[in-house]
Scaffold this motif. Structure first.
Motif, mmCIF file in Angstrom:
data_model
loop_
_atom_site.group_PDB
_atom_site.id
_atom_site.type_symbol
_atom_site.label_atom_id
_atom_site.label_comp_id
_atom_site.label_asym_id
_atom_site.label_seq_id
_atom_site.Cartn_x
_atom_site.Cartn_y
_atom_site.Cartn_z
ATOM 1 N N PRO A 52 89.549 -28.052 53.106
ATOM 2 C CA PRO A 52 89.488 -29.383 53.730
ATOM 3 C C PRO A 52 88.316 -29.528 54.703
ATOM 4 N N ALA A 53 87.859 -28.434 55.288
ATOM 5 C CA ALA A 53 86.712 -28.531 56.195
ATOM 6 C C ALA A 53 85.458 -28.952 55.432
ATOM 7 N N ILE A 92 74.629 -38.507 64.794
ATOM 8 C CA ILE A 92 74.840 -37.310 65.624
ATOM 9 C C ILE A 92 76.231 -37.330 66.233
ATOM 10 N N THR A 93 76.680 -38.504 66.663
ATOM 11 C CA THR A 93 78.019 -38.625 67.232
ATOM 12 C C THR A 93 79.090 -38.302 66.193
ATOM 13 N N LEU A 94 78.954 -38.840 64.991
ATOM 14 C CA LEU A 94 79.939 -38.577 63.935
ATOM 15 C C LEU A 94 79.989 -37.092 63.577
ATOM 16 N N VAL A 99 82.363 -31.544 64.175
ATOM 17 C CA VAL A 99 82.229 -30.164 64.660
ATOM 18 C C VAL A 99 83.294 -29.864 65.710
ATOM 19 N N TYR A 100 83.527 -30.817 66.617
ATOM 20 C CA TYR A 100 84.552 -30.625 67.647
ATOM 21 C C TYR A 100 85.938 -30.461 67.016
ATOM 22 N N ALA A 103 86.115 -27.036 65.254
ATOM 23 C CA ALA A 103 86.133 -25.955 66.238
ATOM 24 C C ALA A 103 87.482 -25.882 66.953
ATOM 25 N N SER A 104 88.030 -27.038 67.341
ATOM 26 C CA SER A 104 89.321 -27.011 68.036
ATOM 27 C C SER A 104 90.440 -26.562 67.101
ATOM 28 N N THR A 105 90.359 -26.922 65.834
ATOM 29 C CA THR A 105 91.365 -26.452 64.870
ATOM 30 C C THR A 105 91.271 -24.949 64.699
#
Length: 112
Positions: A52-53, A92-94, A99-100, A103-105
């Protein structure tokens, strides 16, 4: 009545649409499969989360590509620099949100 000619779509548009919806189907199918696996009490190997990533990354990239075709390629040359700057900030925001989220997952899996 005057019927203006429709411009031909960009050659990458069809490829980006196919990529976006195929990746979305893979993403939804993997989420459904994970749901079934956790309902039966099986633990999921974290390596399976790469599916899924990558699918969500493909959705984001194809969405950004389609947005680029609609927003930057279709705009007149006089306003193109301003549109490119705004588009770059949005892209860049999307990607940063993606990425956030990944990374948190991943960090929450390692903490458990």
């Amino acid at each position: 009545m005057n019927n203006p000619e429709k411009p031909f779509p960009h050659p990458l548009r069809k490829t980006l649409l196919i990529t976006e919806f195929s990746a979305l189907a893979v993403l939804l199918a993997s989420m459904g499969w994970f749901s079934i696996q956790t309902d039966t009490g099986h633990s999921i190997n974290p390596a399976w989360l790469l599916i899924p990533a990558f699918a969500s990354f493909a959705v984001f990239l194809s969405f950004i590509g389609l947005m680029y075709l609609r927003w930057i390629v279709a705009v007149s040359a006089a306003n193109q620099l301003r549109h490119k700057v705004v588009f770059s900030l949005l892209a860049i925001t999307l990607i940063g949100v993606w990425v956030y989220g990944i990374a948190s997952t991943w960090l929450s899996l390692n903490a458990a």
